[in-house]
Structures are given as structure tokens and as C-alpha cells.
Design a protein around this motif. Structure first.
Motif, PDB file in Angstrom:
ATOM      1  N   ILE A   1     -23.903   6.730   8.793  1.00 22.91           N
ATOM      2  CA  ILE A   1     -22.678   7.177   9.466  1.00 22.91           C
ATOM      3  C   ILE A   1     -22.454   6.263  10.662  1.00 22.91           C
ATOM      4  O   ILE A   1     -23.381   5.999  11.440  1.00 22.91           O
ATOM      5  N   VAL A   2     -21.224   5.777  10.814  1.00 17.63           N
ATOM      6  CA  VAL A   2     -20.879   4.908  11.940  1.00 17.63           C
ATOM      7  C   VAL A   2     -19.783   5.569  12.756  1.00 17.63           C
ATOM      8  O   VAL A   2     -18.753   5.984  12.209  1.00 17.63           O
ATOM      9  N   ILE A   3     -20.006   5.673  14.069  1.00 10.30           N
ATOM     10  CA  ILE A   3     -19.016   6.224  14.993  1.00 10.30           C
ATOM     11  C   ILE A   3     -18.641   5.113  15.966  1.00 10.30           C
ATOM     12  O   ILE A   3     -19.516   4.572  16.669  1.00 10.30           O
ATOM     13  N   SER A   4     -17.382   4.757  16.023  1.00  8.33           N
ATOM     14  CA  SER A   4     -16.954   3.675  16.915  1.00  8.33           C
ATOM     15  C   SER A   4     -15.741   4.109  17.719  1.00  8.33           C
ATOM     16  O   SER A   4     -14.971   4.975  17.294  1.00  8.33           O
ATOM     17  N   ASP A   5     -15.577   3.486  18.904  1.00 10.29           N
ATOM     18  CA  ASP A   5     -14.411   3.791  19.736  1.00 10.29           C
ATOM     19  C   ASP A   5     -13.965   2.551  20.492  1.00 10.29           C
ATOM     20  O   ASP A   5     -14.661   1.540  20.515  1.00 10.29           O
ATOM     21  N   ASN A   6     -12.793   2.648  21.094  1.00  8.22           N
ATOM     22  CA  ASN A   6     -12.269   1.568  21.925  1.00  8.22           C
ATOM     23  C   ASN A   6     -12.186   2.010  23.378  1.00  8.22           C
ATOM     24  O   ASN A   6     -11.304   1.584  24.130  1.00  8.22           O
ATOM     25  N   ALA A   7     -13.118   2.910  23.772  1.00  7.78           N
ATOM     26  CA  ALA A   7     -13.164   3.383  25.156  1.00  7.78           C
ATOM     27  C   ALA A   7     -13.770   2.300  26.049  1.00  7.78           C
ATOM     28  O   ALA A   7     -13.841   1.130  25.664  1.00  7.78           O
ATOM     29  N   ALA A   8     -14.233   2.672  27.233  1.00 11.78           N
ATOM     30  CA  ALA A   8     -14.636   1.680  28.230  1.00 11.78           C
ATOM     31  C   ALA A   8     -16.031   1.122  28.017  1.00 11.78           C
ATOM     32  O   ALA A   8     -16.445   0.194  28.714  1.00 11.78           O
ATOM     33  N   GLY A   9     -16.796   1.675  27.070  1.00 13.18           N
ATOM     34  CA  GLY A   9     -18.140   1.178  26.825  1.00 13.18           C
ATOM     35  C   GLY A   9     -19.155   1.739  27.813  1.00 13.18           C
ATOM     36  O   GLY A   9     -18.815   2.504  28.721  1.00 13.18           O
ATOM     37  N   ILE A  10     -20.424   1.339  27.632  1.00 16.52           N
ATOM     38  CA  ILE A  10     -21.503   1.811  28.518  1.00 16.52           C
ATOM     39  C   ILE A  10     -21.791   0.711  29.536  1.00 16.52           C
ATOM     40  O   ILE A  10     -22.207  -0.397  29.183  1.00 16.52           O
ATOM     41  N   PHE A  11     -21.574   1.010  30.786  1.00 15.85           N
ATOM     42  CA  PHE A  11     -21.746   0.029  31.855  1.00 15.85           C
ATOM     43  C   PHE A  11     -23.228  -0.173  32.163  1.00 15.85           C
ATOM     44  O   PHE A  11     -24.058   0.722  31.967  1.00 15.85           O
ATOM     45  N   SER A  12     -23.560  -1.354  32.653  1.00 17.72           N
ATOM     46  CA  SER A  12     -24.952  -1.704  32.945  1.00 17.72           C
ATOM     47  C   SER A  12     -25.582  -0.720  33.919  1.00 17.72           C
ATOM     48  O   SER A  12     -26.764  -0.385  33.810  1.00 17.72           O
ATOM     49  N   SER A  13     -24.781  -0.230  34.861  1.00 20.01           N
ATOM     50  CA  SER A  13     -25.307   0.713  35.859  1.00 20.01           C
ATOM     51  C   SER A  13     -25.635   2.078  35.267  1.00 20.01           C
ATOM     52  O   SER A  13     -26.327   2.885  35.881  1.00 20.01           O
ATOM     53  N   ASP A  14     -25.142   2.338  34.046  1.00 21.14           N
ATOM     54  CA  ASP A  14     -25.367   3.648  33.413  1.00 21.14           C
ATOM     55  C   ASP A  14     -26.442   3.614  32.329  1.00 21.14           C
ATOM     56  O   ASP A  14     -26.777   4.652  31.753  1.00 21.14           O
ATOM     57  N   TYR A  15     -26.993   2.437  32.032  1.00 24.07           N
ATOM     58  CA  TYR A  15     -27.880   2.332  30.874  1.00 24.07           C
ATOM     59  C   TYR A  15     -29.136   3.186  31.005  1.00 24.07           C
ATOM     60  O   TYR A  15     -29.548   3.861  30.056  1.00 24.07           O
ATOM     61  N   GLN A  16     -29.776   3.151  32.142  1.00 25.05           N
ATOM     62  CA  GLN A  16     -31.023   3.917  32.276  1.00 25.05           C
ATOM     63  C   GLN A  16     -30.765   5.418  32.095  1.00 25.05           C
ATOM     64  O   GLN A  16     -31.535   6.122  31.430  1.00 25.05           O
ATOM     65  N   ARG A  17     -29.679   5.885  32.663  1.00 23.76           N
ATOM     66  CA  ARG A  17     -29.352   7.308  32.525  1.00 23.76           C
ATOM     67  C   ARG A  17     -28.897   7.646  31.112  1.00 23.76           C
ATOM     68  O   ARG A  17     -29.261   8.685  30.546  1.00 23.76           O
ATOM     69  N   ALA A  18     -28.099   6.779  30.497  1.00 20.32           N
ATOM     70  CA  ALA A  18     -27.477   7.094  29.212  1.00 20.32           C
ATOM     71  C   ALA A  18     -28.494   7.297  28.095  1.00 20.32           C
ATOM     72  O   ALA A  18     -28.259   8.091  27.175  1.00 20.32           O
ATOM     73  N   PHE A  19     -29.629   6.621  28.164  1.00 23.19           N
ATOM     74  CA  PHE A  19     -30.583   6.694  27.060  1.00 23.19           C
ATOM     75  C   PHE A  19     -31.822   7.528  27.368  1.00 23.19           C
ATOM     76  O   PHE A  19     -32.707   7.648  26.525  1.00 23.19           O
ATOM     77  N   ARG A  20     -31.887   8.087  28.556  1.00 23.94           N
ATOM     78  CA  ARG A  20     -33.012   8.947  28.894  1.00 23.94           C
ATOM     79  C   ARG A  20     -32.639  10.395  28.607  1.00 23.94           C
ATOM     80  O   ARG A  20     -31.646  10.898  29.117  1.00 23.94           O
ATOM     81  N   PRO A  21     -33.406  11.113  27.778  1.00 14.06           N
ATOM     82  CA  PRO A  21     -33.067  12.498  27.421  1.00 14.06           C
ATOM     83  C   PRO A  21     -32.992  13.405  28.641  1.00 14.06           C
ATOM     84  O   PRO A  21     -33.801  13.296  29.566  1.00 14.06           O
ATOM     85  N   ALA A  22     -31.975  14.285  28.610  1.00 14.99           N
ATOM     86  CA  ALA A  22     -31.794  15.326  29.639  1.00 14.99           C
ATOM     87  C   ALA A  22     -31.523  14.756  31.025  1.00 14.99           C
ATOM     88  O   ALA A  22     -31.801  15.403  32.031  1.00 14.99           O
ATOM     89  N   GLU A  23     -30.986  13.545  31.095  1.00 13.61           N
ATOM     90  CA  GLU A  23     -30.599  12.961  32.373  1.00 13.61           C
ATOM     91  C   GLU A  23     -29.147  13.327  32.635  1.00 13.61           C
ATOM     92  O   GLU A  23     -28.226  12.774  32.022  1.00 13.61           O
ATOM     93  N   ILE A  24     -28.912  14.288  33.510  1.00  9.75           N
ATOM     94  CA  ILE A  24     -27.567  14.799  33.757  1.00  9.75           C
ATOM     95  C   ILE A  24     -26.723  13.742  34.461  1.00  9.75           C
ATOM     96  O   ILE A  24     -27.171  13.122  35.424  1.00  9.75           O
ATOM     97  N   PRO A  25     -25.497  13.502  33.988  1.00 12.06           N
ATOM     98  CA  PRO A  25     -24.646  12.468  34.601  1.00 12.06           C
ATOM     99  C   PRO A  25     -24.204  12.878  36.001  1.00 12.06           C
ATOM    100  O   PRO A  25     -24.199  14.075  36.342  1.00 12.06           O
ATOM    101  N   PRO A  26     -23.833  11.897  36.829  1.00 12.49           N
ATOM    102  CA  PRO A  26     -23.391  12.211  38.203  1.00 12.49           C
ATOM    103  C   PRO A  26     -22.222  13.187  38.231  1.00 12.49           C
ATOM    104  O   PRO A  26     -22.137  14.046  39.105  1.00 12.49           O
TER     105      PRO A  26
END
Length: 536
Positions: A71-96
């Protein structure tokens, strides 16, 4: 822009092994990815429009690769910024910012792990000129207790912005009807975003569109001669402590047991009540055989409530009873008594809507009985012989002729059957002409002097109040009702012509006809099937 060579997934390594056991449904799991895309669009809408123009629309595509179970899910949104990478892939890391659709820091990780043991994320953030890819192999991560994953990077054009998630070796790969259900549910979940044209959601090449049901426009049940009303009521309920419920409740033009009910939203995204899993508390809808259960629908937007971490349930705490109490009061308001109207309204359109199923049942009965071998009479039940009398001479004026109907108001078939050593030709009619007619009428009653086959006309009024209370009958259900109607009519003819003085005779004859005639084809088919199995 910082350089990202790896992402730290500690301390959630062991959590990843648990995620495949979550109680997800495929549409709510896929919705987690759509939520992230929408939130990225909302957070960076101005920048996206500055680059792409004011008419820029978020496009999210979900594709099912059946041969490769991917299954492939794709979008044309803003993407994942470098400053968000550590948070985005760590489980249960609540966003700001947890006030949007991405609030638990678990959506992408939990949904991806639920679907697949191997998955990857490829993304290019708005203005960063870099495409980054992170690959998750859950079995390897858990076995090796991996705490950091490498990030693969390559240069791309500055104006590129997208995210693509690939789920491979799917554990529960959707097929056939499940994919259709996914489309139906996702269209329902994101109806607000698609209706306001901020989102184009494409599943397997089909852009999803939510079609709202038509709302009943009719006179009040209290005043049949009054002006028609649009049966839709806006609601605004204050539940205290910052909690509220706003939206509308209405009556469907055509009743639908499967799709009636309320849809509950929070932050424009549906939480409970998508497609055929609508929210129908008994305090409002009653039981499944009631009219409100089949007719009431609506959209309620909740504010101040928390939801389950899979976003498919509302954490009501002590508020649900209060909400239902106040909602019921609104729907019983004398100025627009929505609940009473749903109970009392009788829609001829509803009966016409399922006319196709009724005709199919009619034809099915005729096909089944006409294929019966009339040369083999059905043996009557054991009973004392009775003397036949001429019905026409003993019961004058009892057999009335049914009124002629226009073709558009009548459906009919003829079939033959053998009952009590005689051949019968039965004309079974469905009338859509008069809602004041009797439910069951008989004409052309034969005299015992008539030649074989005996003829009888049986007419069922489809607009009778008894029939309109079942606006969702299917072909099989109609067939049962019409079989009983025909059996009752024939039983009455026989009982009258034999001058049977016992009231129980009609019931006895009805049982005999249903057992030996109306059920004959089913029994015969089973016997044929059993014979085939024996030969094999």
C-alpha cells in the motif's frame, strides 16, 4: 536546515512490537496517514499557496498494489522538515502543537506497524532541497534492539514538497469488498474537507466524494394539509466546562436501516459514525425496528472532548448522558417535532424506492411455482371429507371485482400450482394506487363448476400502512410476505367453497399451502443437491 543522518527511536523500540495488535479497522488505520497530510497542509498553507498559487489543493492518494501486497500513501503537503525528524519517528513523541489532527505522536507509527512489518517514509520538505528516506523493519529493530535508524538523503529541486509512505508485506491486505468499504468510510470521515474543496482524496484511482442523503420535505404529521417543511433542525448544545455539541439533525427522504444515524466530528474530522457504522443511541433512535432508527441522521461537531488514541471513539466521561438528554429535548420541540415526524410520517416514495425488490420477489415466486410439475398433485392433509357447494349460489355478492388500475400502479404475475387435487391459476398483483385499500383483496373467485385450472386474483396493497412500515425490505423478505398473502387468499377460497364452518380451517389450509406449495421448490432444490453430493 540541519543535516539529518539518523533518527533516534528510543525509548519506543519494544512499543513497535505491540502496535500490530492494536484494534484498528483498515479505514481508521489509513486515516492516520491522511490526518498527517491534512495537518501538514494546514500548518503550512500560506507557504504552499505562495509557491503553488491561491488555488492550491491538498491531494492525498492511496494505492493498493495487490500482486506485491503493498500500500502506498502519498501527498503533496509540506513534507517532513529536518527539525521534525527526531520527533516524527520516535513513538509517543507528542508534537509541539497537539490541537490539530496529529496530537498523540503515534498515528503514522501505529498505523504503519499495524499494517506491515516493513515500511518506509520518503519525504521532501518545502524549501529544503533534500529528499530523505527512513526504512523500518520491525522484526529486525526489535530483535537487535535498534535505537537509531539511518536516513538516506538525496538532492532534489527546491520547489519539491511531498511525502510517500510504502507499507510492504501487508499482514491484512484489503481485497474486493473491503477496498470498497475503505472508500466509503474515508469519504465519510473526511467529508468536511472534501466538501470545502481543501482536500482531494484519491483511493485506487477514484476521487472520493461524499453524497449526503436527501432531506425529507413533507407536511407535518399533525397537519396533513399544511405547507411542506424541510425536516432539518440545527442544534447548539452547551455541555459546560468548555464542552459543546453543534450541528444538525434531519430526517432522510428515503429510510435506510444501514446508513441512518449520527456522525460525530471533532476538528472537522469524523470520529464516530462513518458510513454504515453510525452512532445510534437508543435514547434517540429507539430499537432497530423503529422508524427513527431508519430515518434520523445528522452531523454533530464536538468541542472540548478527548478521543481514543486510534481516533475512532469519543471519551465522553460523564457527558454522554447529558448530551443525549439535551439532544432529545431539542428533537421533541413542538415547533419542529423531528422525532415524532420520523415515527409518524408514511412515505409513498419509500415504498416506490424498493419497488424493484418487490417485483423481483414477485417474479421469483412465479418462476419457482411455474416450474413445478403439475402432473404430480400434492396430497391433502388427512381430514374428514366435506361436501362441496357451489360458491356462486351460496355466497352472493361476496366475490367483488377488483377495480381496474393503470399499468404504472400495478405489478403482476401469474403462476400455476396444484392444491387439493386441483390445478389453480393464480394472478398475484401488487397495487401502488391507493393507500386506503385493504392490505389483501381477492377477486374472480372460481365456482366449483369452473373448468380446470381454477382461477383466482390476489391483490396486495403496497401503500397500506402495514407495508409502509417496512421501507427497507429486500427481495427475500418481500417473497416471504407475498407467499403468505397468496396462501391466505387461497385458503380462504377453499374454506368458503367447502362451506367449512370451523374458523381454524383457513389457518389449516394456509399451513398446508405454505408447506406443500410455497416451500416446494426450496425442498426440491435441496433434494437435488443432496442427490448430487451422494453421487460424488
Amino acid at each position: 536546515m540541519s543535516v539529518v543522518n539518523s533518527v533516534n527511536i528510543r525509548p519506543g523500540v519494544n512499543v513497535l512490537a505491540v502496535l500490530p495488535h492494536l484494534n484498528y479497522k483498515p479505514w481508521f488505520a489509513l486515516a492516520e496517514f491522511v490526518d498527517n497530510s491534512i495537518q501538514s497542509y494546514i500548518d503550512h498553507k500560506k507557504k504552499l499557496q505562495c509557491i503553488e498559487g491561491k488555488k492550491f489543493k491538498l491531494v492525498v492518494e492511496i494505492s493498493f498494489d495487490t500482486p506485491n501486497k503493498t500500500i502506498v500513501i502519498s501527498d503533496n503537503a509540506a513534507g517532513i522538515f529536518s527539525s521534525d525528524y527526531q520527533r516524527a519517528f520516535r513513538p509517543a513523541e507528542i508534537p509541539p502543537n497537539a490541537t490539530g489532527l496529529s496530537e498523540f505522536g503515534m498515528g503514522m507509527k501505529s498505523a504503519a506497524c499495524w499494517f506491515a512489518p516493513t515500511w518506509s517514509v520518503r519525504s521532501s520538505a518545502l524549501g529544503e532541497r533534500v529528499e530523505r528516506t527512513v526504512i523500518f523493519d520491525i522484526e529486525e529493530i526489535v530483535h537487535d534492539r535498534t535505537e537509531e535508524l539511518n536516513v538516506l538523503s538525496m538532492n532534489v529541486a527546491e520547489q519539491k514538497h511531498y511525502t510517500e509512505i510504502r507499507l510492504e508485506n501487508i499482514r491484512r491486505f484489503p481485497r474486493g469488498k473491503t477496498i470498497q468499504k475503505i472508500k466509503e468510510h474515508l469519504a465519510s470521515i473526511y467529508r468536511v474537507f472534501t466538501q470545502e474543496s481543501s482536500l482531494s482524496l484519491v483511493v485506487d484511482g477514484e476521487e472520493l466524494v461524499y453524497e449526503p442523503p436527501a432531506i425529507l420535505i413533507a407536511q407535518s404529521f399533525k397537519s396533513p394539509n399544511s405547507e411542506p417543511i424541510i425536516w432539518k433542525k440545527n442544534v447548539d448544545i452547551d455541555l459546560g466546562e468548555g464542552k459543546s455539541a453543534t450541528g444538525f439533525v434531519a430526517i432522510r427522504e428515503v429510510a435506510n436501516t444501514r446508513l441512518a444515524g449520527l456522525a460525530l466530528f471533532r476538528r472537522k474530522r469524523l470520529i464516530m459514525g462513518s458510513a454504515d457504522e453510525t452512532y445510534r443511541p437508543e435514547e434517540i433512535f429507539g430499537r432497530s425496528n423503529t422508524y427513527p432508527y431508519q430515518r434520523i441522521f445528522g452531523e454533530i461537531h464536538l468541542k472540548g472532548f478527548f478521543v481514543s488514541h486510534t481516533k475512532d471513539g469519543v471519551k465522553w466521561e460523564e457527558s454522554e448522558d447529558e448530551f443525549l438528554k439535551k439532544l432529545r429535548k431539542e428533537l421533541l420541540d413542538e415547533q419542529m417535532p423531528l422525532l415524532q415526524q420520523a415515527r409518524e410520517h408514511r412515505a409513498k416514495q419509500g415504498v416506490q424506492h424498493i419497488r424493484k425488490e418487490a417485483v423481483q420477489a414477485l417474479n421469483s415466486i412465479a418462476d419457482s411455482l411455474n416450474s413445478t410439475n403439475l402432473s404430480v398433485p400434492t396430497e391433502p392433509v388427512n381430514e374428514e371429507p366435506k361436501t362441496k357447494v357451489d360458491f356462486s349460489s351460496k355466497h352472493e355478492n361476496t366475490a367483488s371485482t377488483l377495480p381496474e388500475l393503470n399499468k404504472r400502479d400495478l405489478e403482476k404475475v401469474e403462476f400455476k400450482l396444484f392444491f387439493r387435487s386441483e390445478a389453480w391459476l393464480v394472478s398475484l398483483e401488487l397495487s401502488y394506487a391507493d393507500d386506503n385499500a385493504e392490505w389483501l383483496s381477492i377477486s374472480s373467485w372460481p365456482s366449483i363448476k369452473d373448468p380446470s385450472p381454477r382461477e383466482v386474483v390476489v391483490r396486495v396493497s403496497m401503500l397500506h400502512v402495514f407495508m409502509t412500515q417496512f421501507p427497507t425490505l429486500d427481495e427475500s423478505s418481500f417473497k416471504s410476505v407475498l407467499n403468505i398473502a397468496a396462501a391466505m387468499a387461497l385458503a380462504e377460497v377453499v374454506a368458503t367453497e367447502l362451506a367449512d364452518e370451523k374458523p381454524s380451517s383457513i389457518r389449516r389450509y394456509t399451513n398446508e399451502i405454505l408447506k406443500n406449495q410455497m416451500a416446494r421448490r426450496v425442498i426440491g432444490d435441496r433434494q437435488i443437491s443432496n442427490d448430487k453430493n451422494t453421487r460424488q
